[in-house]
Design an enzyme around this catalytic site. Structure first.
Site, mmCIF file in Angstrom:
data_model
loop_
_atom_site.group_PDB
_atom_site.id
_atom_site.type_symbol
_atom_site.label_atom_id
_atom_site.label_comp_id
_atom_site.label_asym_id
_atom_site.label_seq_id
_atom_site.Cartn_x
_atom_site.Cartn_y
_atom_site.Cartn_z
ATOM 1 N N MET A 74 0.737 -1.344 -0.475
ATOM 2 C CA MET A 74 0.187 0.099 0.080
ATOM 3 C C MET A 74 0.802 1.072 0.070
ATOM 4 O O MET A 74 0.545 2.571 0.215
ATOM 5 C CB MET A 74 -1.450 0.292 0.995
ATOM 6 C CG MET A 74 -2.558 -1.265 1.171
ATOM 7 S SD MET A 74 -2.750 -1.597 -0.251
ATOM 8 C CE MET A 74 -3.895 0.186 -0.690
ATOM 9 N N THR A 90 11.265 -3.418 2.700
ATOM 10 C CA THR A 90 10.856 -4.441 3.483
ATOM 11 C C THR A 90 10.680 -5.925 2.966
ATOM 12 O O THR A 90 12.361 -6.026 2.403
ATOM 13 C CB THR A 90 9.146 -4.942 2.056
ATOM 14 O OG1 THR A 90 7.965 -5.162 3.587
ATOM 15 C CG2 THR A 90 8.905 -4.736 1.052
ATOM 16 N N LYS A 126 15.442 -6.341 4.883
ATOM 17 C CA LYS A 126 15.382 -5.321 5.966
ATOM 18 C C LYS A 126 16.937 -5.174 6.514
ATOM 19 O O LYS A 126 17.279 -4.405 7.124
ATOM 20 C CB LYS A 126 14.242 -5.616 7.079
ATOM 21 C CG LYS A 126 13.434 -4.524 6.359
ATOM 22 C CD LYS A 126 12.101 -4.769 7.098
ATOM 23 C CE LYS A 126 10.787 -4.375 7.264
ATOM 24 N NZ LYS A 126 9.664 -4.193 7.653
ATOM 25 N N ALA A 164 7.600 -13.100 19.328
ATOM 26 C CA ALA A 164 9.388 -12.876 19.421
ATOM 27 C C ALA A 164 10.049 -12.831 18.380
ATOM 28 O O ALA A 164 11.099 -13.842 18.496
ATOM 29 C CB ALA A 164 9.651 -13.989 20.794
ATOM 30 N N GLY A 217 11.078 -10.517 14.701
ATOM 31 C CA GLY A 217 12.117 -9.934 14.221
ATOM 32 C C GLY A 217 11.092 -7.972 14.797
ATOM 33 O O GLY A 217 11.318 -7.753 15.615
ATOM 34 N N ARG A 236 6.130 -18.944 21.773
ATOM 35 C CA ARG A 236 5.423 -20.616 22.114
ATOM 36 C C ARG A 236 6.811 -21.185 22.017
ATOM 37 O O ARG A 236 7.436 -22.136 22.589
ATOM 38 C CB ARG A 236 4.762 -20.378 20.170
ATOM 39 C CG ARG A 236 5.092 -21.965 20.159
ATOM 40 C CD ARG A 236 4.566 -22.097 18.933
ATOM 41 N NE ARG A 236 5.496 -22.101 17.807
ATOM 42 C CZ ARG A 236 4.801 -22.044 16.260
ATOM 43 N NH1 ARG A 236 3.732 -22.445 16.009
ATOM 44 N NH2 ARG A 236 5.745 -21.398 15.479
HETATM 45 P P1 NAP Z 1 8.600 -13.352 12.277
HETATM 46 O O1 NAP Z 1 9.576 -12.924 12.901
HETATM 47 O O2 NAP Z 1 8.574 -14.549 11.486
HETATM 48 O O3 NAP Z 1 8.484 -14.078 13.710
HETATM 49 C C1 NAP Z 1 6.998 -14.521 14.051
HETATM 50 C C2 NAP Z 1 6.406 -14.675 15.291
HETATM 51 O O4 NAP Z 1 4.699 -15.221 15.103
HETATM 52 C C3 NAP Z 1 6.869 -15.987 16.425
HETATM 53 O O5 NAP Z 1 7.467 -15.707 17.614
HETATM 54 C C4 NAP Z 1 6.381 -17.061 16.315
HETATM 55 O O6 NAP Z 1 6.798 -17.478 17.189
HETATM 56 C C5 NAP Z 1 4.967 -16.376 15.810
HETATM 57 N N1 NAP Z 1 4.419 -17.137 15.900
HETATM 58 C C6 NAP Z 1 4.014 -17.593 14.571
HETATM 59 N N2 NAP Z 1 3.251 -19.081 14.481
HETATM 60 C C7 NAP Z 1 2.254 -19.594 15.594
HETATM 61 C C8 NAP Z 1 1.872 -20.195 16.015
HETATM 62 N N3 NAP Z 1 1.015 -20.626 15.176
HETATM 63 N N4 NAP Z 1 1.450 -20.581 17.308
HETATM 64 C C9 NAP Z 1 2.299 -19.510 17.887
HETATM 65 N N5 NAP Z 1 3.275 -18.621 17.921
HETATM 66 C C10 NAP Z 1 3.303 -18.424 16.199
HETATM 67 O O7 NAP Z 1 7.715 -12.320 12.370
HETATM 68 P P2 NAP Z 1 7.744 -10.841 12.140
HETATM 69 O O8 NAP Z 1 8.273 -10.478 10.918
HETATM 70 O O9 NAP Z 1 7.832 -10.695 13.462
HETATM 71 O O10 NAP Z 1 6.390 -10.277 12.472
HETATM 72 C C11 NAP Z 1 5.479 -10.687 12.808
HETATM 73 C C12 NAP Z 1 3.279 -9.654 12.627
HETATM 74 O O11 NAP Z 1 4.233 -8.146 12.555
HETATM 75 C C13 NAP Z 1 3.281 -10.303 11.465
HETATM 76 O O12 NAP Z 1 1.691 -10.853 11.691
HETATM 77 C C14 NAP Z 1 3.217 -9.182 9.984
HETATM 78 O O13 NAP Z 1 2.191 -8.884 10.066
HETATM 79 C C15 NAP Z 1 3.281 -8.144 11.890
HETATM 80 N N6 NAP Z 1 4.160 -6.713 10.276
HETATM 81 C C16 NAP Z 1 2.699 -5.268 10.855
HETATM 82 C C17 NAP Z 1 3.463 -4.177 10.593
HETATM 83 C C18 NAP Z 1 2.952 -2.864 9.887
HETATM 84 O O14 NAP Z 1 3.443 -2.295 10.379
HETATM 85 N N7 NAP Z 1 1.380 -2.564 10.953
HETATM 86 C C19 NAP Z 1 5.007 -4.518 10.240
HETATM 87 C C20 NAP Z 1 5.300 -5.216 10.160
HETATM 88 C C21 NAP Z 1 4.881 -6.346 10.659
HETATM 89 P P3 NAP Z 1 7.829 -18.836 17.223
HETATM 90 O O15 NAP Z 1 9.435 -17.745 16.969
HETATM 91 O O16 NAP Z 1 7.770 -20.087 18.207
HETATM 92 O O17 NAP Z 1 7.962 -19.694 15.989
#
Ligand code: NAP
Length: 289
Positions: A20, A67, A71, A132, A134, A156
């Protein structure tokens, strides 16, 4: 209108098709009278990331957003990295300087400004971060800097929460962050209500009928639930938060404000809250199309 003086900004990543960001920046350019165009630039081959950045620099691009999945990978190609971005270990905005690009992270200031705009304060609050990854790591850093009274990171995989807590506690020189296993929320005191930041991917489209914690008794402990997911804009986590009597917010404003802060860095134009609200409405309309 695009003419011979138009400055170019854009997004590099892979994929970039669903972004977007062009809607946000091109609308802001029109509203602020800047001769600027913002375009998506898919970099399909990670090996070519350096080429892409050198090209952008040579062609006098004003700035770029970065993105997934670049990053962190982009950092070695930068002339300079802002202190916050270096601590977070990820940049999402590149600003042209004399010698090359300087990298910033506007995600966390974006979340902070989104929370301010939603009337959600952080200072002195007891906060739970779910996840936990990024983003959770960067959220924990922001909360520690903004003096939240209590920060617990629940995941988790406990080891990942522990790694983040120990890194931030070392940086801050105090026990600012407490790591917990996700299921250990049951040990949290009853009667106390927390600000909860949902930073896992659970509940994201198309898996919209899931929440990272499904038990309704958890939500009796939630004062405000801030889901970082913005697709959908009403997640199961948000619904459960409201059912438990808490206020619920989605991640779209974070996305908007990270863009606004990038735009301010590129152009030096400060975006008012009024224009931010207008941009919010405009981008919502574009998303419905
Ligand atoms: P990431 O590094 O892939 O981390 C994913 C996290 O989700 C890990 O802590 C993982 O736990 C947990 N997880 C995944 N599946 C799970 C399940 N079934 N049950 C319990 N825990 C689960 O992701 P990220 O890049 O940090 O992004 C996290 C979120 O932020 C995403 O939803 C993304 O869309 C959002 N986000 C939003 C913005 C915005 O501008 N609004 C910007 C960036 C990101 P484990 O460590 O146990 O695998």
């Amino acid at each position: 209108m695009v003419d011979g003086r138009t400055r170019i900004c854009g997004l590099i990543g892979n994929p970039v098709e669903h972004t977007m960001s062009p809607a946000i920046h091109n609308f802001l350019a029109g509203q602020t009278g800047q001769n600027l165009a913002y375009l998506p630039f898919p970099v399909k081959d990670g090996e070519k990331l350096g080429d892409a950045l050198r090209g952008a620099l040579s062609m006098d691009f004003l700035g770029l957003n970065v993105t997934v999945p670049y990053k962190s990978d982009v950092i070695p190609y930068l002339e300079e990295t802002d202190e916050l971005a270096a601590q977070i270990g990820a940049v999402n905005t590149l600003v042209r300087t004399q010698g090359g690009f300087k990298g910033y992270n506007t995600d966390m200031p974006g979340l902070y400004r989104a929370m301010l705009s939603d009337g959600v304060s952080v200072e002195g609050e007891s906060v739970l971060i779910l996840g936990a990854g990024g983003v959770a790591r960067a959220v924990a850093m922001m909360l520690a800097k903004k003096n939240a009274a209590e920060i617990r990171i629940l995941n988790r995989t406990l080891e990942k929460a522990e790694a983040i807590a120990s890194e931030i506690n070392q940086l801050e020189g105090k026990e600012a962050v407490i790591p917990m296993e996700l299921s250990a929320w049951k040990e949290l005191p009853k009667g106390k209500r927390y600000l909860v930041i949902q930073a896992t991917k659970v509940g994201m489209y198309p898996d919209v009928n899931a929440a990272v914690i499904e038990e309704t008794s958890f939500y009796e402990r939630v004062k405000a639930g801030y889901d970082l997911i913005y697709n959908p804009m009403d997640t199961k986590f948000m619904q459960l938060t409201r059912q438990g009597g808490g206020e619920a917010y989605h991640g779209f404003k974070m996305l908007l404000y990270q863009g606004i802060i990038a735009y301010e860095l590129w152009t030096g134009v400060r975006i008012s809250e009024e224009l931010a609200a207008k941009t919010y409405q405009y981008v919502l309309e574009q998303m419905k199309k």
